[in-house]
Design an enzyme around this catalytic site. Structure first.
Site, mmCIF file in Angstrom:
data_model
loop_
_atom_site.group_PDB
_atom_site.id
_atom_site.type_symbol
_atom_site.label_atom_id
_atom_site.label_comp_id
_atom_site.label_asym_id
_atom_site.label_seq_id
_atom_site.Cartn_x
_atom_site.Cartn_y
_atom_site.Cartn_z
ATOM 1 N N GLU A 15 0.827 -1.201 0.000
ATOM 2 C CA GLU A 15 0.000 0.000 0.000
ATOM 3 C C GLU A 15 0.863 1.253 0.000
ATOM 4 O O GLU A 15 1.941 1.280 0.604
ATOM 5 C CB GLU A 15 -0.928 -0.003 1.229
ATOM 6 C CG GLU A 15 -1.991 -1.077 1.156
ATOM 7 C CD GLU A 15 -2.883 -1.141 2.379
ATOM 8 O OE1 GLU A 15 -4.071 -1.491 2.221
ATOM 9 O OE2 GLU A 15 -2.402 -0.848 3.499
ATOM 10 N N CYS B 158 6.790 -6.632 7.243
ATOM 11 C CA CYS B 158 7.902 -6.033 7.979
ATOM 12 C C CYS B 158 8.326 -6.990 9.082
ATOM 13 O O CYS B 158 7.491 -7.633 9.724
ATOM 14 C CB CYS B 158 7.478 -4.698 8.586
ATOM 15 S SG CYS B 158 8.829 -3.811 9.423
ATOM 16 N N CYS C 83 -0.748 6.625 9.881
ATOM 17 C CA CYS C 83 0.491 6.028 10.370
ATOM 18 C C CYS C 83 0.204 4.775 11.192
ATOM 19 O O CYS C 83 -0.603 4.791 12.119
ATOM 20 C CB CYS C 83 1.235 7.051 11.223
ATOM 21 S SG CYS C 83 2.795 6.461 11.890
#
Length: 362
Positions: A99, A119, A344
């Site tokens: 994304e 991640c 975020c």
């Protein structure tokens, strides 16, 4: 399950460097200036077909088409938030997705782009980390996000895409070679995408062993995701702190070479009852004394299956006030796009399949 797109056996030309392209032309008896001509078309003009490189000799265009492709990430989904923020779900050749978020500012767009599928950092507050690391993105896949979103910004008219933040999915410094290779193209002012290094920010969870390399290889801005001023709290939030504790990280930041008026940005996600007390604000002020620092305070953005909560505004503003009284530039970053999970810590590469053959690694 999303099926992988049929792969072209020819490599993506954006995965090779300028020197490699010069060597390729030389190996076929062509002069080196052909490489710069091709690069101008690829990046400055963003063409998608070799036949459109009209000032390149026909035999050179045919040679490129015989050996390379110019793919772009496939746009699988676009969501638009109430504030105009756009979240793109890009499909990759192996069926995975990443994304990117196009954020409208006062007079320009900022793009938050990804550098990995998933991640490995495992930060407790981040949705991306819950998937683990699937693979690195290639330099072409990183550049492709930028080019696709440049086209989107142009199609919207008015404002241009001028700022980039490598703060999306993944840890940029854990995919160092591909990230630095992409940044070389993105910031090249002759034939590249011509972004100013002062408008490109790389955000890291704190892989301090790479700081010296980063300072040598690029001049983009550095941001460090800190989120606590003591090791106990930071290790709870960010497992990387067990390997690189705060003292070592701050020392690396203090030694990081900066231009005279530059500062390192420290990102601090405020989480209710975890790291948002006035005592912790004073600890943070003391901890950063040795660094030319500015601080972005980011109120936690909720996402599914998290135990964390956002502090109330009074606590956020009290935290900021203490930092300002200690002579820091401390800005509250009210995240955009939270209604579409584009803020975020909320990116996840939703609808991603688990198909992977490692093709993005370089």
């Amino acid at each position: 399950m999303i099926q992988p797109r049929k792969r072209d056996k020819k490599p993506d030309i954006r995965n090779i460097s300028r020197n490699e392209l010069i060597a390729f032309f030389a190996g076929h008896g062509m002069r080196s200036f052909r490489a710069d001509q091709a690069l101008q078309w690829l990046y400055a003009r963003r063409v998608q077909r070799f036949e459109d490189m009209t000032n390149l000799a026909k035999d050179a265009r045919t040679l490129l088409a015989d050996h390379f492709t110019i793919p772009r990430p496939e746009v699988r989904n676009v969501q638009v938030a109430e504030d105009g923020t756009c979240k793109f779900l890009f499909g990759l050749n192996d069926g995975n997705c990443v994304e990117s978020v196009l954020i409208p500012e006062k007079d320009h767009y900022t793009l938050c782009l990804s550098t990995q599928v998933g991640c490995a950092m495992g930060c407790a507050f981040c949705m991306t980390g819950k998937t683990g690391l699937i693979r690195n993105l290639s330099r072409a896949e990183i550049i492709g996000q930028v080019i696709s979103c440049q086209d989107e910004a142009s199609a919207r008219g008015g404002m241009r895409l001028s700022n980039l933040v490598l703060m999306g999915m993944g840890e940029p410094l854990a995919n160092y070679d591909n990230v630095v290779g992409a940044l070389g193209v993105i910031t090249n002012s002759d034939w590249g995408l011509k972004f100013s290094t002062r408008r490109v920010t790389l955000s890291t969870a704190g892989l301090a062993d790479r700081f010296a390399d980063l300072a040598r290889d690029t001049r983009v801005r550095l941001a460090v995701s800190l989120n606590a001023a003591d090791n106990t709290t930071r290790s709870r939030l960010m497992p990387v702190n067990n390997k690189i504790p705060i003292e070592r990280l701050i020392d690396a930041c203090a030694r990081y070479p900066l231009a005279p008026r530059d500062k390192i940005t420290f990102e601090y996600i405020l989480i209710k009852g975890i790291n948002d007390s006035e005592k912790q604000a004073r600890q943070l002020a003391k901890r950063l004394r040795s660094v030319r620092a500015k601080i972005n305070l980011i109120p936690f953005n909720p996402h599914p299956d998290t135990p964390f909560q956002r502090p109330d505004n009074a606590a956020i503003e009290a935290f900021q006030s203490i930092l300002i009284k200690n002579n820091y530039t401390a800005i509250i970053r009210w995240s955009k796009g939270s209604d579409i999970d584009a803020a975020c810590g909320q990116l996840s590469g939703a609808h991603r399949s688990t198909v992977s053959d490692g093709s993005g690694d370089q």
